[in-house]
Design an enzyme around this catalytic site. Structure first.
Site, mmCIF file in Angstrom:
data_model
loop_
_atom_site.group_PDB
_atom_site.id
_atom_site.type_symbol
_atom_site.label_atom_id
_atom_site.label_comp_id
_atom_site.label_asym_id
_atom_site.label_seq_id
_atom_site.Cartn_x
_atom_site.Cartn_y
_atom_site.Cartn_z
ATOM 1 N N HIS A 187 -9.081 3.474 -1.611
ATOM 2 C CA HIS A 187 -7.906 2.998 -1.451
ATOM 3 C C HIS A 187 -7.492 2.210 -2.557
ATOM 4 C CE1 HIS A 187 -4.106 1.417 0.354
ATOM 5 N NE2 HIS A 187 -4.644 0.576 1.089
ATOM 6 N N CYS A 229 -13.393 -0.622 7.740
ATOM 7 C CA CYS A 229 -12.575 -0.879 7.087
ATOM 8 C C CYS A 229 -12.588 -0.101 5.646
ATOM 9 C CB CYS A 229 -12.756 -2.341 6.279
ATOM 10 S SG CYS A 229 -13.014 -3.486 7.705
ATOM 11 N N LYS A 260 -10.473 5.392 3.989
ATOM 12 C CA LYS A 260 -11.788 4.865 4.427
ATOM 13 C C LYS A 260 -12.590 5.462 3.533
ATOM 14 C CE LYS A 260 -15.013 3.391 6.459
ATOM 15 N NZ LYS A 260 -15.733 3.346 5.074
ATOM 16 N N CYS A 269 0.836 -1.194 0.133
ATOM 17 C CA CYS A 269 0.251 -0.070 0.098
ATOM 18 C C CYS A 269 0.826 1.271 0.030
ATOM 19 C CB CYS A 269 -1.081 0.026 1.391
ATOM 20 S SG CYS A 269 -2.051 -1.664 1.305
#
Ligand SMILES: [Zn+2]
Lengths: 135, 391
Positions: B338, B212, B334, B85
């Site tokens: 992402h 998530c 969030k 990430c």
């Protein structure tokens, strides 16, 4: 010539026979992470494969409820501090995942191995750690 | 080292896209070039972040194909970066290092990702590939699972009732959705309530679905150049005044999951180079892939003492309008979304637009110094950047 003290193949073959192999430093007498070539604590290359203690304590856990392909949820993953001083990740089995609570943290476990589920991306990964609560 | 600046930034709207990874990156890259008054022939290297194109589209070696699509000169190399990430932040940092050291004058960096092209079981499996394949992944650990274990350890270590921590984590999600509701590029432009988070289904105990980040498609591109050249491209260059990057191993080698040590090391490098402290930071885009991750990050970056950051969102201290550093004014991972290989470049885009005073309703007033924090894998990579506005 620096040696690689523990190949993954040998780690897995050990686990299949019920033996937990780690990487031990002959100089400072600590275990390092399994893939290490230099001691994680003192930098020595005097590392060799050595069985470690099959008991430990749960440091934290989760119940996986949305799983990756090829797996059925729910199941428990835990982080355990072994009595030999190294941490490991495995599945906590023998209890209902829905009964898992914060009370698990600090509980003593026995550590062993099991065959992993077939996975198309990791065909050579054959063993996984399993924890079971000590009575 | 020469002074390094960002001239142009751009991102696609995050969400679900019909465009390919290559097409999304081209969209962002062309906007960033336009903003910098540059043509493709001016770009000396392409640093493209992409994590999972192999699984999303059957496309490895993406950088070379992006290079053709944008029409870059053959002599300008194209490289793919992959650090889970943290990918795009790593690509941008490498561009800054090479511009700073005089190897290149103008580099196009960023990332692209099309996660939503995969179904949830495959996406979950491929994300878990950033964990150690031999010692972590065989347990069936997922990325929510890693941070869920961190949340349980946090509650145990600091003696916080897990229900209280869950409520505080929900406030992080509510705050980031509040910010995203003002961001036209965000995936979720709507507010949610604490109760809605707590009522959503459990993904990995104690994390609910609305703790998530989503699976997202998107791309973002950044033009990195020298101070001198940037001043010819724009009257609002933003300077990269500090960078840091550190590596850890698998989580079992960094077992205090409440303290992500590579973050502490990377942030210290960046603060030292920039000559600033956490108190000088006006706003921060940080790695809130899960709500607990934001709590760990505000502590690890020095905005809060360890064990004291968990109720910051509940107390409104990280929200727009706060006197302290505003955390994730874009909506964060969030709520902005992402798309993993693009995330770091989108964080940079947000900070640059904020430092230029162009962020509209979500503008952090008087913002001069901004922080970028991106974390990869089971804590294996952390990359930080400190950006400053043109005086
Ligand atoms: Zn040693």
């Amino acid at each position: 010539m620096i040696k690689q003290p523990l190949l993954f193949k040998d780690y897995q073959e050990g686990l299949a026979k019920g033996e937990l192999l780690g990487v031990f430093c002959d100089k400072c007498h600590n275990f390092s992470f399994h893939t290490s070539v230099y001691c994680n604590h003192c930098g020595s290359t005097g590392l060799s494969a050595k069985p470690y203690d099959t008991t430990g304590v749960i440091r934290t856990f989760t119940v996986i409820r949305v799983a990756a392909e090829g797996r059925n949820a729910p199941f428990i993953v835990a982080l355990v501090l072994g009595n030999s001083g190294i941490h490991m990740m495995g599945n906590l089995e023998g209890i209902d995942p829905d009964s898992a609570s914060m009370g698990l943290i600090g509980k003593k476990v026995k550590i062993s191995g099991k065959k992993t589920l077939p996975d198309r991306f990791s065909p050579k990964v054959e063993q996984c750690l399993v924890f079971s609560l000590e009575d | 080292m020469r002074e390094v600046a960002i001239a142009g930034v751009a991102m696609t709207r995050f969400g679900v896209s019909e465009k390919t990874c290559i097409e999304m990156f081209c969209e962002a890259a062309c906007l960033a070039l336009e903003e910098s008054k540059l043509e493709p022939k001016n770009i000396e290297a392409l640093f493209l972040g992409n994590c999972l194109g192999d699984f999303e589209e059957g496309q490895a070696h993406m950088a070379a194909h992006v290079h053709t699509a944008i029409g870059l000169p053959m002599g300008s190399p194209a490289l793919r970066f992959e650090n889970a990430c943290a990918t795009a932040t790593v690509a941008i940092r490498q561009a800054a290092l090479l511009v700073g050291s005089g190897v290149y004058d103008v580099v196009l960096a960023g990332g692209t990702e099309r996660v939503a092209a995969m179904d949830t079981p495959l996406a979950t499996r491929t994300f878990a590939m950033a964990s150690h394949s031999g010692y972590s992944a065989p347990t069936g650990i997922t990325f929510p699972g890693v941070f869920a274990m961190a949340a349980h350890m946090y509650a145990d270590k600091y003696k916080i009732d897990i229900r209280e921590l869950q409520e505080c984590m929900a406030h992080v999600s509510v705050k980031n959705h509040f910010h995203a509701a003002m961001n036209p590029k965000a995936q979720f432009q709507k507010e949610i309530s604490v109760q809605k988070v707590l009522d959503s289904f459990m993904v990995a105990d104690p994390l609910h679905f609305l703790d998530c980040c989503p699976f997202s498609d998107g791309a973002s591109a950044v033009v990195i150049t020298t101070k001198q050249k940037a001043l010819q491209m724009t009257d609002k260059p933003v300077f990269i005044i500090g960078t840091g990057q550190a590596a850890g191993g698998p989580v079992i080698n960094n077992p205090d999951m409440t303290r992500i040590k590579p973050r502490e090391v990377a942030a210290a490098q960046a603060y030292k180079q920039a000559g600033v402290t956490p108190f000088d930071i006006d706003l921060c885009e940080l790695h809130d892939c899960f709500t607990i991750a934001e709590i760990l990050a505000i502590e690890g970056l020095g905005f809060y003492e360890f064990g004291k950051g968990y109720d910051a969102a509940k107390n409104g201290e990280t929200r727009l309008g706060s006197k302290k550093a505003v955390i994730n004014p874009s909506g964060g991972l969030k709520a902005k979304g992402h798309p993993i290989g693009a995330t770091g470049a989108a964080q940079v885009t947000e900070i640059v637009e904020q430092l230029r005073g162009l962020s509209g309703k979500r503008q952090v007033k008087g913002a001069k110094t901004g922080f970028v924090d991106t974390l990869g894998g089971e804590f294996g990579t952390v990359c930080n950047l400190i950006l400053r506005s043109h005086p």
